[in-house]
Scaffold this motif. Sequence first.
Motif, PDB file in Angstrom:
ATOM      1  N   ASP A   1       0.852  -1.184   0.000  1.00 19.98           N
ATOM      2  CA  ASP A   1       0.000   0.000   0.000  1.00 19.98           C
ATOM      3  C   ASP A   1       0.892   1.240   0.000  1.00 19.98           C
ATOM      4  N   ALA A   2       1.172   1.752  -1.196  1.00 18.02           N
ATOM      5  CA  ALA A   2       2.113   2.867  -1.328  1.00 18.02           C
ATOM      6  C   ALA A   2       1.620   4.113  -0.608  1.00 18.02           C
ATOM      7  N   VAL A   3       0.314   4.388  -0.686  1.00 20.57           N
ATOM      8  CA  VAL A   3      -0.227   5.591  -0.043  1.00 20.57           C
ATOM      9  C   VAL A   3      -0.045   5.522   1.469  1.00 20.57           C
ATOM     10  N   ALA A   4      -0.358   4.360   2.052  1.00 22.44           N
ATOM     11  CA  ALA A   4      -0.211   4.215   3.499  1.00 22.44           C
ATOM     12  C   ALA A   4       1.245   4.350   3.923  1.00 22.44           C
ATOM     13  N   LEU A   5       2.151   3.772   3.159  1.00 28.21           N
ATOM     14  CA  LEU A   5       3.570   3.857   3.496  1.00 28.21           C
ATOM     15  C   LEU A   5       4.085   5.288   3.379  1.00 28.21           C
ATOM     16  N   ILE A   6       3.637   6.014   2.350  1.00 28.19           N
ATOM     17  CA  ILE A   6       4.061   7.409   2.186  1.00 28.19           C
ATOM     18  C   ILE A   6       3.537   8.272   3.335  1.00 28.19           C
ATOM     19  N   LEU A   7       2.267   8.063   3.711  1.00 25.78           N
ATOM     20  CA  LEU A   7       1.696   8.825   4.828  1.00 25.78           C
ATOM     21  C   LEU A   7       2.417   8.502   6.126  1.00 25.78           C
ATOM     22  N   MET A   8       2.713   7.224   6.342  1.00 24.07           N
ATOM     23  CA  MET A   8       3.418   6.822   7.555  1.00 24.07           C
ATOM     24  C   MET A   8       4.799   7.466   7.617  1.00 24.07           C
ATOM     25  N   LEU A   9       5.517   7.449   6.494  1.00 21.00           N
ATOM     26  CA  LEU A   9       6.838   8.064   6.439  1.00 21.00           C
ATOM     27  C   LEU A   9       6.751   9.573   6.644  1.00 21.00           C
ATOM     28  N   GLY A  10       5.726  10.197   6.050  1.00 19.19           N
ATOM     29  CA  GLY A  10       5.558  11.634   6.211  1.00 19.19           C
ATOM     30  C   GLY A  10       5.306  12.034   7.659  1.00 19.19           C
ATOM     31  N   VAL A  11       4.450  11.278   8.356  1.00 19.83           N
ATOM     32  CA  VAL A  11       4.176  11.576   9.765  1.00 19.83           C
ATOM     33  C   VAL A  11       5.425  11.358  10.611  1.00 19.83           C
ATOM     34  N   PHE A  12       6.172  10.291  10.301  1.00 20.25           N
ATOM     35  CA  PHE A  12       7.416  10.026  11.044  1.00 20.25           C
ATOM     36  C   PHE A  12       8.412  11.169  10.871  1.00 20.25           C
ATOM     37  N   LEU A  13       8.581  11.637   9.646  1.00 15.95           N
ATOM     38  CA  LEU A  13       9.517  12.725   9.396  1.00 15.95           C
ATOM     39  C   LEU A  13       9.058  14.015  10.068  1.00 15.95           C
ATOM     40  N   ALA A  14       7.742  14.273   9.997  1.00 16.02           N
ATOM     41  CA  ALA A  14       7.218  15.518  10.566  1.00 16.02           C
ATOM     42  C   ALA A  14       7.387  15.569  12.081  1.00 16.02           C
ATOM     43  N   ILE A  15       7.105  14.442  12.748  1.00 17.26           N
ATOM     44  CA  ILE A  15       7.156  14.426  14.213  1.00 17.26           C
ATOM     45  C   ILE A  15       8.542  14.044  14.732  1.00 17.26           C
ATOM     46  N   GLY A  16       9.109  12.971  14.147  1.00 18.52           N
ATOM     47  CA  GLY A  16      10.369  12.457  14.683  1.00 18.52           C
ATOM     48  C   GLY A  16      11.594  13.233  14.257  1.00 18.52           C
ATOM     49  N   VAL A  17      11.574  13.811  13.040  1.00 17.56           N
ATOM     50  CA  VAL A  17      12.761  14.499  12.534  1.00 17.56           C
ATOM     51  C   VAL A  17      12.611  16.021  12.618  1.00 17.56           C
ATOM     52  N   LEU A  18      11.508  16.527  12.061  1.00 22.90           N
ATOM     53  CA  LEU A  18      11.303  17.976  12.053  1.00 22.90           C
ATOM     54  C   LEU A  18      10.769  18.517  13.374  1.00 22.90           C
ATOM     55  N   ARG A  19      10.321  17.623  14.255  1.00 25.75           N
ATOM     56  CA  ARG A  19       9.819  18.016  15.587  1.00 25.75           C
ATOM     57  C   ARG A  19       8.632  18.959  15.505  1.00 25.75           C
ATOM     58  N   LEU A  20       7.768  18.751  14.534  1.00 22.38           N
ATOM     59  CA  LEU A  20       6.562  19.573  14.437  1.00 22.38           C
ATOM     60  C   LEU A  20       5.568  19.169  15.518  1.00 22.38           C
ATOM     61  N   PRO A  21       4.687  20.063  15.927  1.00 17.54           N
ATOM     62  CA  PRO A  21       3.711  19.732  16.972  1.00 17.54           C
ATOM     63  C   PRO A  21       2.805  18.579  16.546  1.00 17.54           C
ATOM     64  N   LEU A  22       2.574  17.638  17.462  1.00 13.61           N
ATOM     65  CA  LEU A  22       1.774  16.462  17.167  1.00 13.61           C
ATOM     66  C   LEU A  22       0.377  16.833  16.699  1.00 13.61           C
ATOM     67  N   GLN A  23      -0.263  17.785  17.388  1.00 10.26           N
ATOM     68  CA  GLN A  23      -1.628  18.158  17.047  1.00 10.26           C
ATOM     69  C   GLN A  23      -1.724  18.706  15.627  1.00 10.26           C
ATOM     70  N   ALA A  24      -0.759  19.524  15.241  1.00  7.98           N
ATOM     71  CA  ALA A  24      -0.777  20.105  13.892  1.00  7.98           C
ATOM     72  C   ALA A  24      -0.583  19.028  12.832  1.00  7.98           C
ATOM     73  N   VAL A  25       0.306  18.091  13.096  1.00  5.03           N
ATOM     74  CA  VAL A  25       0.556  17.014  12.137  1.00  5.03           C
ATOM     75  C   VAL A  25      -0.695  16.155  11.972  1.00  5.03           C
ATOM     76  N   LEU A  26      -1.370  15.840  13.080  1.00  6.44           N
ATOM     77  CA  LEU A  26      -2.571  15.007  13.008  1.00  6.44           C
ATOM     78  C   LEU A  26      -3.709  15.722  12.287  1.00  6.44           C
ATOM     79  N   LEU A  27      -3.807  17.032  12.492  1.00 15.40           N
ATOM     80  CA  LEU A  27      -4.868  17.785  11.818  1.00 15.40           C
ATOM     81  C   LEU A  27      -4.718  17.725  10.298  1.00 15.40           C
ATOM     82  N   VAL A  28      -3.491  17.565   9.827  1.00 15.67           N
ATOM     83  CA  VAL A  28      -3.251  17.434   8.390  1.00 15.67           C
ATOM     84  C   VAL A  28      -3.309  15.977   7.958  1.00 15.67           C
TER      85      VAL A  28
END
Length: 201
Positions: A156-183
């Motif tokens: 499932d390419a879409v699911a893997l891309i979304l999972m990677l995007g959330v990981f990068l946003a929260i784990g690497v870029l340290r963006l706020p969890l709430q903002a990432v989830l809202l997107v």
Amino acid sequence: MSPDSAPAAQEPDRVPISGPPPSLAALFVAFARMSLAGFGGVLVFARRAIVEQHRWMTENEFNETFALCHFLPGPNIVNLSMVFGARLRGIAGGVAAFAGLLLPPTLIMTVLAIIYARFGDVEVLRRILAGISCAAVGLLIAVVFRMMTPLFKRMDAVALILMLGVFLAIGVLRLPLQAVLLVAIPVSVGATFLLRRKVAA
């Protein structure tokens, strides 16, 4: 083969529960065992018991249920016990699973807290706790990889891309969890809806 049978062939891992749903006592005992075995976190043992041992859910169903519980307030595994128990036996099943999950470890931790308050400064005890923390991290990493297996199986390419995007946003870029989830939530829901609509068409 009729058109009605085509969707079932696309989901070979969806195996219905064999026999009647578990009793309230069975739910209580199952979640009590999970909690008593869950050193370092109950998620590892909950998945093993629900998916592999009792076969109450498939891998995908467990991932979807856990994802829902992850976005609800409160501890994920506690939410899972309530949602899972209620799904099988209604509100009473949710209460039975919840009680089984929390009652035994609460009693044990009360006793251990009393002991730790008395002997917490002992060096041997500190070294034991440090070793337990390493084992807990290992268990968590193991269950994460096992929960990712269905995504790789379906490719499932879409699911893997979304999972990677959330990981990068929260784990690497340290963006706020709430903002990432809202997107991430509306994007993932919209992508899933469009893909399933395309397959149905």
